[in-house]
Scaffold this motif. Sequence first.
Motif, mmCIF file in Angstrom:
data_model
loop_
_atom_site.group_PDB
_atom_site.id
_atom_site.type_symbol
_atom_site.label_atom_id
_atom_site.label_comp_id
_atom_site.label_asym_id
_atom_site.label_seq_id
_atom_site.Cartn_x
_atom_site.Cartn_y
_atom_site.Cartn_z
ATOM 1 N N GLU A 74 77.239 132.454 -12.628
ATOM 2 C CA GLU A 74 77.984 133.714 -12.582
ATOM 3 C C GLU A 74 79.327 133.542 -13.263
ATOM 4 O O GLU A 74 79.672 132.449 -13.734
ATOM 5 N N GLY A 75 80.111 134.590 -13.300
ATOM 6 C CA GLY A 75 81.410 134.537 -13.958
ATOM 7 C C GLY A 75 82.473 133.873 -13.102
ATOM 8 O O GLY A 75 82.210 133.398 -11.985
ATOM 9 N N THR A 76 83.679 133.839 -13.643
ATOM 10 C CA THR A 76 84.808 133.258 -12.928
ATOM 11 C C THR A 76 85.873 134.325 -12.717
ATOM 12 O O THR A 76 86.030 135.243 -13.517
ATOM 13 N N ASP A 77 86.587 134.202 -11.608
ATOM 14 C CA ASP A 77 87.749 135.036 -11.329
ATOM 15 C C ASP A 77 88.602 134.261 -10.327
ATOM 16 O O ASP A 77 88.275 133.116 -10.004
ATOM 17 N N PRO A 78 89.713 134.814 -9.845
ATOM 18 C CA PRO A 78 90.585 134.032 -8.961
ATOM 19 C C PRO A 78 89.929 133.514 -7.690
ATOM 20 O O PRO A 78 90.467 132.619 -7.036
ATOM 21 N N ARG A 79 88.749 134.066 -7.312
ATOM 22 C CA ARG A 79 88.085 133.598 -6.083
ATOM 23 C C ARG A 79 86.716 132.989 -6.332
ATOM 24 O O ARG A 79 86.045 132.583 -5.382
ATOM 25 N N HIS A 80 86.262 132.933 -7.582
ATOM 26 C CA HIS A 80 84.917 132.442 -7.861
ATOM 27 C C HIS A 80 84.937 131.401 -8.982
ATOM 28 O O HIS A 80 85.641 131.570 -9.973
ATOM 29 N N ASN A 81 84.159 130.358 -8.781
ATOM 30 C CA ASN A 81 83.915 129.347 -9.804
ATOM 31 C C ASN A 81 82.429 129.026 -9.721
ATOM 32 O O ASN A 81 81.881 128.899 -8.618
ATOM 33 N N PRO A 82 81.727 128.911 -10.853
ATOM 34 C CA PRO A 82 80.273 128.710 -10.786
ATOM 35 C C PRO A 82 79.853 127.412 -10.096
ATOM 36 O O PRO A 82 78.736 127.311 -9.600
ATOM 37 N N GLU A 83 80.725 126.436 -10.054
ATOM 38 C CA GLU A 83 80.474 125.190 -9.323
ATOM 39 C C GLU A 83 81.522 125.121 -8.221
ATOM 40 O O GLU A 83 82.712 125.062 -8.490
ATOM 41 N N PHE A 84 81.091 125.157 -6.971
ATOM 42 C CA PHE A 84 82.063 125.198 -5.886
ATOM 43 C C PHE A 84 81.559 124.398 -4.689
ATOM 44 O O PHE A 84 80.395 123.970 -4.646
ATOM 45 N N ILE A 140 84.547 126.272 1.079
ATOM 46 C CA ILE A 140 85.628 125.305 1.294
ATOM 47 C C ILE A 140 86.812 125.579 0.362
ATOM 48 O O ILE A 140 87.977 125.422 0.736
ATOM 49 N N ASP A 141 86.521 126.013 -0.865
ATOM 50 C CA ASP A 141 87.608 126.232 -1.822
ATOM 51 C C ASP A 141 88.516 127.379 -1.379
ATOM 52 O O ASP A 141 89.740 127.300 -1.492
ATOM 53 N N ARG A 142 87.934 128.443 -0.851
ATOM 54 C CA ARG A 142 88.762 129.552 -0.357
ATOM 55 C C ARG A 142 89.565 129.130 0.864
ATOM 56 O O ARG A 142 90.714 129.548 1.035
ATOM 57 N N LEU A 143 88.965 128.319 1.717
ATOM 58 C CA LEU A 143 89.703 127.799 2.868
ATOM 59 C C LEU A 143 90.900 126.982 2.396
ATOM 60 O O LEU A 143 92.006 127.094 2.941
ATOM 61 N N CYS A 144 90.695 126.175 1.351
ATOM 62 C CA CYS A 144 91.804 125.390 0.796
ATOM 63 C C CYS A 144 92.859 126.302 0.174
ATOM 64 O O CYS A 144 94.060 126.036 0.291
ATOM 65 N N MET A 145 92.437 127.363 -0.504
ATOM 66 C CA MET A 145 93.394 128.333 -1.043
ATOM 67 C C MET A 145 94.270 128.890 0.068
ATOM 68 O O MET A 145 95.496 128.969 -0.067
ATOM 69 N N LEU A 146 93.635 129.265 1.172
ATOM 70 C CA LEU A 146 94.379 129.872 2.279
ATOM 71 C C LEU A 146 95.401 128.909 2.863
ATOM 72 O O LEU A 146 96.570 129.253 3.046
ATOM 73 N N VAL A 203 92.890 124.928 -6.602
ATOM 74 C CA VAL A 203 92.419 123.969 -5.599
ATOM 75 C C VAL A 203 91.195 123.191 -6.076
ATOM 76 O O VAL A 203 90.612 122.419 -5.322
ATOM 77 N N LEU A 204 90.789 123.406 -7.335
ATOM 78 C CA LEU A 204 89.737 122.609 -7.963
ATOM 79 C C LEU A 204 90.388 121.708 -8.991
ATOM 80 O O LEU A 204 91.131 122.189 -9.857
ATOM 81 N N LEU A 205 90.115 120.427 -8.910
ATOM 82 C CA LEU A 205 90.756 119.517 -9.861
ATOM 83 C C LEU A 205 90.398 119.878 -11.298
ATOM 84 O O LEU A 205 91.263 119.870 -12.173
ATOM 85 N N TRP A 206 89.125 120.201 -11.533
ATOM 86 C CA TRP A 206 88.722 120.626 -12.874
ATOM 87 C C TRP A 206 87.867 121.884 -12.774
ATOM 88 O O TRP A 206 86.643 121.804 -12.644
ATOM 89 N N PRO A 207 88.494 123.061 -12.813
ATOM 90 C CA PRO A 207 87.729 124.312 -12.751
ATOM 91 C C PRO A 207 86.957 124.551 -14.040
ATOM 92 O O PRO A 207 87.220 123.920 -15.076
ATOM 93 N N ALA A 208 86.003 125.474 -13.977
ATOM 94 C CA ALA A 208 85.191 125.801 -15.148
ATOM 95 C C ALA A 208 86.051 126.481 -16.215
ATOM 96 O O ALA A 208 86.762 127.445 -15.932
ATOM 97 N N LEU A 209 85.979 125.966 -17.437
ATOM 98 C CA LEU A 209 86.698 126.531 -18.577
ATOM 99 C C LEU A 209 85.780 126.523 -19.790
ATOM 100 O O LEU A 209 84.870 125.687 -19.888
ATOM 101 N N LYS A 210 86.021 127.416 -20.699
ATOM 102 C CA LYS A 210 85.289 127.373 -21.958
ATOM 103 C C LYS A 210 85.630 126.096 -22.711
ATOM 104 O O LYS A 210 86.739 125.572 -22.600
ATOM 105 N N SER A 211 84.672 125.611 -23.498
ATOM 106 C CA SER A 211 84.961 124.456 -24.342
ATOM 107 C C SER A 211 86.134 124.783 -25.257
ATOM 108 O O SER A 211 86.284 125.930 -25.708
ATOM 109 N N GLN A 212 86.958 123.761 -25.534
ATOM 110 C CA GLN A 212 88.170 124.013 -26.322
ATOM 111 C C GLN A 212 87.861 124.543 -27.712
ATOM 112 O O GLN A 212 88.619 125.338 -28.254
ATOM 113 N N ASP A 213 86.729 124.131 -28.303
ATOM 114 C CA ASP A 213 86.417 124.594 -29.656
ATOM 115 C C ASP A 213 85.945 126.050 -29.668
ATOM 116 O O ASP A 213 85.724 126.624 -30.717
ATOM 117 N N LYS A 214 85.784 126.644 -28.449
ATOM 118 C CA LYS A 214 85.394 128.061 -28.374
ATOM 119 C C LYS A 214 86.552 128.941 -27.935
ATOM 120 O O LYS A 214 86.365 130.110 -27.673
#
Length: 523
Positions: free
Chosen positions: A283-293, A496-502, A512-523
Amino acid sequence: MSENNQKNTQQENPEQNVGRLRQVRRDKLAELQAQGKDPFVIVKYDQTHHTKEIRERAEELETILEVGEDGRTITPEWDTIPADKIVSIAGRMMSKRVMGKASFCNLQDRDGRMQIYVSRNDLGEEAYADFKKMDIGDIIGVKGFVFKTKTGELSVHAKELTLLSKSLMPLPEKFHGLTDTEIRYRQRYVDLIMNEDVKETFKKRSAILREIRNFLAGRDFMEVETPMLVENAGGAAARPFITHYNALDEDRKLRISLELYLKRLLVGGLERVYEIGRVFRNEGTDPRHNPEFTLMELYQAYTDYEGMMELTESMFRYLAEKVCGTTQIPYGDHIIDLGKPFERLTMNDAIKKYTGVDFDAVKSDEEAKAIADEHHVEYEDRHTKGDIINLFFEEFCEEKLIQPTFIMDHPIAISPLTKKKPTDPEKVERFELFINTWEMCNAYSELNDPIDQRERFAAQDANAAAGDEEAEHTDEDFLNALEIGMPPTGGIGYGIDRLCMLLTNSPSIRDVLLWPALKSQDK
């Protein structure tokens, strides 16, 4: 050209100058290697203390310096310092002030920073000259004694100083730090060096996980692990990631939930189990969602969703007290009160409270759709009354739920794995906890009737055939487990990630994710 002489150039031409500074550092490394002083051949350092321990034990560790008749402090001889007052610390050099025969630098380790006093008389001519050539960002080891400067600052007087690793890339300019959000997330290692509050956030995240485990151990829960690569990604409404298992020449899915395997363990007689693990939703990403959580699910035999409400309220209160030291949690403009009893509302009562619509009085799907049209709530043709109730709740209620609130008794249409309420077969014994408008967890009185479960899987299969990519599919092995027999069970899943945000007052899941999902730098 030295780095110190390039400060203005760096400010004026940052990209061009970084390359020049990197070359300066490589040249310094080559010179050290030519002299037989390669820092990268050092394999260990006897680190006896950290900065936090030195500050906490300052009175015990401090060496009081004598003052001579001329008013100058007298540096004690090395062999006169008691062994229990000698410290060896290691970390990254974050600043340096060279002042002729004596200098200061700041060393940063995992716990904080400590001023280091460095003098030519103590190190010797050659070692002091090497120190003067060191760069901000270099990793050093310092052996010496603890004292206070004339200004009262606790410091370590270096008797030995060792370059342990050469930094070949300059750190961000110290007065502005690392502020570019994109770079902060991609180069979290630099973010952790430059931004102390970021390091504290992830220390607190670790503490949250540790205290969750402590809390559940106190309630006799057993931590387990279940498969990540599965044939049937069930237990939630989400689109999975698909990969290929080469050895078996079969496609597999990355799990979207922990539920169905944990329930199999209850069938096997493990009465209280939980897992904290990564799940993956395409799914997509937003301030409360990451595809790997990170999700935690737990299941307790012989209880129901009321038991899960008690456990959840107790655990959240416990975590706040242990990790934050208070049940009054600041988040944004609000103070979240985890100390008082959490409010409880049925989903229909919440809708009635905030819109005036009483869905308990609505008898058909057509009537529900007509009410949705009146309130400009969008829906699909396949949606039933239960789906529309959920759409109403999301549209009109979630944004009102700031203080902890249990939303109970969801429509059966959106809860395929939950027991029906004995008093109302259109609803199920389910709740979600909302805090700060967020869904924090999702809990059920778990369905353990294999015949009912098969019928609900069939309904989900029909939804999938109609194009619903998030619908579940029949899991025959899980049905077989239910036919063996699963006890009455309460179950719950926590983000757990939302609990950590709170608990860390973080505005985005990416913080609160050390490495959140991001587009590849070349994109």
